[in-house]
Write a protein that holds these residues in place. Structure first.
Motif, short mmCIF file in Angstrom:
data_model
loop_
_atom_site.label_atom_id
_atom_site.label_comp_id
_atom_site.label_asym_id
_atom_site.label_seq_id
_atom_site.Cartn_x
_atom_site.Cartn_y
_atom_site.Cartn_z
N ARG A 287 60.66 31.22 31.52
CA ARG A 287 60.53 31.98 32.77
C ARG A 287 61.92 32.34 33.30
O ARG A 287 62.11 33.39 33.91
CB ARG A 287 59.79 31.14 33.81
N VAL A 288 62.91 31.48 33.04
CA VAL A 288 64.28 31.76 33.48
C VAL A 288 64.82 32.97 32.71
O VAL A 288 65.44 33.87 33.28
CB VAL A 288 65.19 30.54 33.26
N VAL A 289 64.58 32.99 31.39
CA VAL A 289 65.03 34.10 30.55
C VAL A 289 64.31 35.38 30.96
O VAL A 289 64.93 36.44 31.10
CB VAL A 289 64.77 33.79 29.06
N TRP A 290 63.02 35.29 31.16
CA TRP A 290 62.21 36.46 31.49
C TRP A 290 62.63 37.07 32.83
O TRP A 290 62.61 38.29 33.00
CB TRP A 290 60.74 36.07 31.52
N ALA A 291 63.05 36.23 33.76
CA ALA A 291 63.49 36.74 35.05
C ALA A 291 64.68 37.67 34.91
O ALA A 291 64.84 38.62 35.68
CB ALA A 291 63.85 35.58 35.97
N VAL A 292 65.52 37.44 33.87
CA VAL A 292 66.66 38.30 33.61
C VAL A 292 66.22 39.57 32.89
O VAL A 292 66.56 40.69 33.29
CB VAL A 292 67.73 37.56 32.77
N VAL A 293 65.42 39.40 31.84
CA VAL A 293 65.05 40.52 30.99
C VAL A 293 64.18 41.54 31.72
O VAL A 293 64.37 42.75 31.60
CB VAL A 293 64.32 40.02 29.72
N ARG A 294 63.23 41.07 32.51
CA ARG A 294 62.25 41.96 33.12
C ARG A 294 62.89 42.99 34.06
O ARG A 294 62.34 44.06 34.28
CB ARG A 294 61.17 41.16 33.85
N THR A 295 64.05 42.66 34.63
CA THR A 295 64.70 43.58 35.56
C THR A 295 65.20 44.84 34.87
O THR A 295 65.47 45.85 35.53
CB THR A 295 65.88 42.90 36.27
N PHE A 296 65.31 44.81 33.54
CA PHE A 296 65.80 45.97 32.80
C PHE A 296 64.67 46.78 32.18
O PHE A 296 64.90 47.74 31.46
CB PHE A 296 66.77 45.51 31.69
N LEU A 297 63.43 46.41 32.48
CA LEU A 297 62.28 47.10 31.93
C LEU A 297 61.52 47.83 33.03
O LEU A 297 61.39 47.32 34.16
CB LEU A 297 61.34 46.10 31.23
N ASP A 298 61.00 49.01 32.71
CA ASP A 298 60.20 49.72 33.69
C ASP A 298 58.84 49.05 33.84
O ASP A 298 58.42 48.25 33.00
CB ASP A 298 60.03 51.19 33.28
N LYS A 299 58.14 49.36 34.91
CA LYS A 299 56.88 48.68 35.22
C LYS A 299 55.84 48.88 34.12
O LYS A 299 55.11 47.94 33.77
CB LYS A 299 56.32 49.17 36.55
N ARG A 300 55.76 50.09 33.57
CA ARG A 300 54.77 50.33 32.52
C ARG A 300 55.01 49.41 31.33
O ARG A 300 54.07 48.90 30.74
CB ARG A 300 54.79 51.80 32.09
N THR A 301 56.27 49.21 30.98
CA THR A 301 56.59 48.32 29.86
C THR A 301 56.25 46.87 30.22
O THR A 301 55.66 46.14 29.42
CB THR A 301 58.08 48.43 29.48
N ARG A 302 56.61 46.46 31.43
CA ARG A 302 56.31 45.08 31.85
C ARG A 302 54.82 44.81 31.79
O ARG A 302 54.38 43.72 31.42
CB ARG A 302 56.84 44.83 33.26
#
Length: 357
Positions: A287-302
């Motif tokens: 969850r710590v890693v994902w919190a960083v990565v998700r900020t660089f992805l658009d909502k449709r990708t998330r």
């Protein structure tokens, strides 16, 4: 696609099995589910066949894809407007026109920006500049099609990676077989990446160039081969990331920066190329890693990403997408042929090995 002429002399086209280019005498073929297609818009007959990418954009294959999309009238209007505006600005001239002046490309960029034409134009313009920076704008003869099929980005034809074996030893990843629908599947044992060995094996620049090569190779060979095998255009793939064994201590500042760079490259330059992503065996620390990565992805990708725990949680979801016979045994399937070195799938004979250059 075999070329022929009708009795009237006009060109027609027949979709047949696609032979492997590995040898002119090879009997290996890729089965197609479409036995034949007659069209007045067939490619002109020539000694040099069109590339896989061009064949996957045959009007009949694109029509089969379009019929499944259920576009609204406003979405179709936005895609048409995007195409007109890109042409007006000269953004579909030259190599951009060769690769992107088609309906699936308009969909990718329009959809990625919510069918907002102005934002989609801005995205495409930035992508065109990015392609120039990464040696993807200059087109050369396709090493697979050969002859004068000049629609291959130079990077794909020239990129060399002699350290590929060392990279693969530290970072296990491979494209392996297809989903039930025929989409290519990318597997990565993310939790087993040895970052220290990876850094020792290659430079950051070479690693990023290898990632760009692989992403463009998917657009140029893997997806087109799957399209021809399925009898319809296919522009998306499925990703499975196995987080088993992940150590948060390995995910340092340099690693986070590289992951963010790769995520941005994918989101900004290969929009709407992901069907689904399954992140399996995800420990709580992920969850710590994902919190960083998700900020660089658009909502449709998330929204296309499922974060799942152990086998009891992830296996039913994977089996909905991938037949057990094609799912690797380490994930609970029946396929023991995956080795994270050799690719298996309709595209396997066509993707050049940069380590051999």
């Amino acid at each position: 696609i075999a070329h022929r002429r009708t009795s009237s002399g006009s060109p027609s086209c027949v979709l047949t099995a696609l032979p492997s280019p590995a040898s002119s005498s090879s009997s290996e073929v890729l089965p197609l589910t479409v036995a034949s297609v007659e069209t007045a818009e067939a490619y002109p007959a020539s000694e040099s066949p069109p590339s896989l990418r061009a064949r996957s954009l045959h009007p009949a294959l694109v029509a089969a894809w379009d019929a499944e999309q259920e576009f609204t009238s406003s979405q179709r209007e936005a895609m048409a407007s995007l195409r007109s505006e890109l042409r007006r600005r000269g953004l579909l001239d030259g190599s951009n026109g060769t690769l992107f002046d088609n309906a699936p490309a308009m969909y990718r960029f329009a959809c990625a920006r919510g069918y907002d034409v102005a934002r989609a134009v801005e995205m495409f313009e930035a992508h065109a500049k990015w392609r120039r920076d990464w040696d993807l704008a200059d087109l050369v003869p396709d090493p697979v099609a050969g002859g004068s099929a000049c629609d291959c980005p130079r990077l794909l034809a020239t990129f060399s990676l002699p350290q590929k074996a060392a990279i693969k030893a530290a970072w296990p990843f491979v494209y392996h077989k297809t989903t039930r629908a025929g989409l290519p599947v990318y597997y990565e044992r993310t939790g087993s990446i040895h970052f220290q060995s990876l850094r020792a094996a290659t430079s950051v620049d070479d690693l990023l160039r290898a990632i760009v090569f692989d992403s463009e190779a998917t657009q140029h060979w893997r997806l087109p081969a799957c399209s021809l095998a399925a009898g319809k255009y296919m522009g998306k793939s499925v990703t499975v990331l196995d987080m088993g064994g992940l150590q948060l201590s390995a995910f340092d500042a340099d690693c986070r920066k590289q992951v963010a760079t790769v995520a941005a490259i994918s989101s900004d330059n290969f929009p709407e190329s992901l069907h689904k992503m399954f992140i399996v065996n995800a420990p709580k620390i992920f969850r710590v890693v994902w919190a960083v990565v998700r900020t660089f992805l658009d909502k449709r990708t998330r929204d296309k990403i499922a974060i799942l725990g152990g086998r009891d949680e992830y296996l039913p979801s994977l089996l909905e997408e991938i037949d057990a016979q094609n799912l690797p045994t380490f994930l609970g399937g029946e396929d023991d042929s995956i080795d994270f070195i050799n690719e298996h799938g309709p595209w396997a004979a066509f993707v050049p090995d940069p380590a051999a250059r």
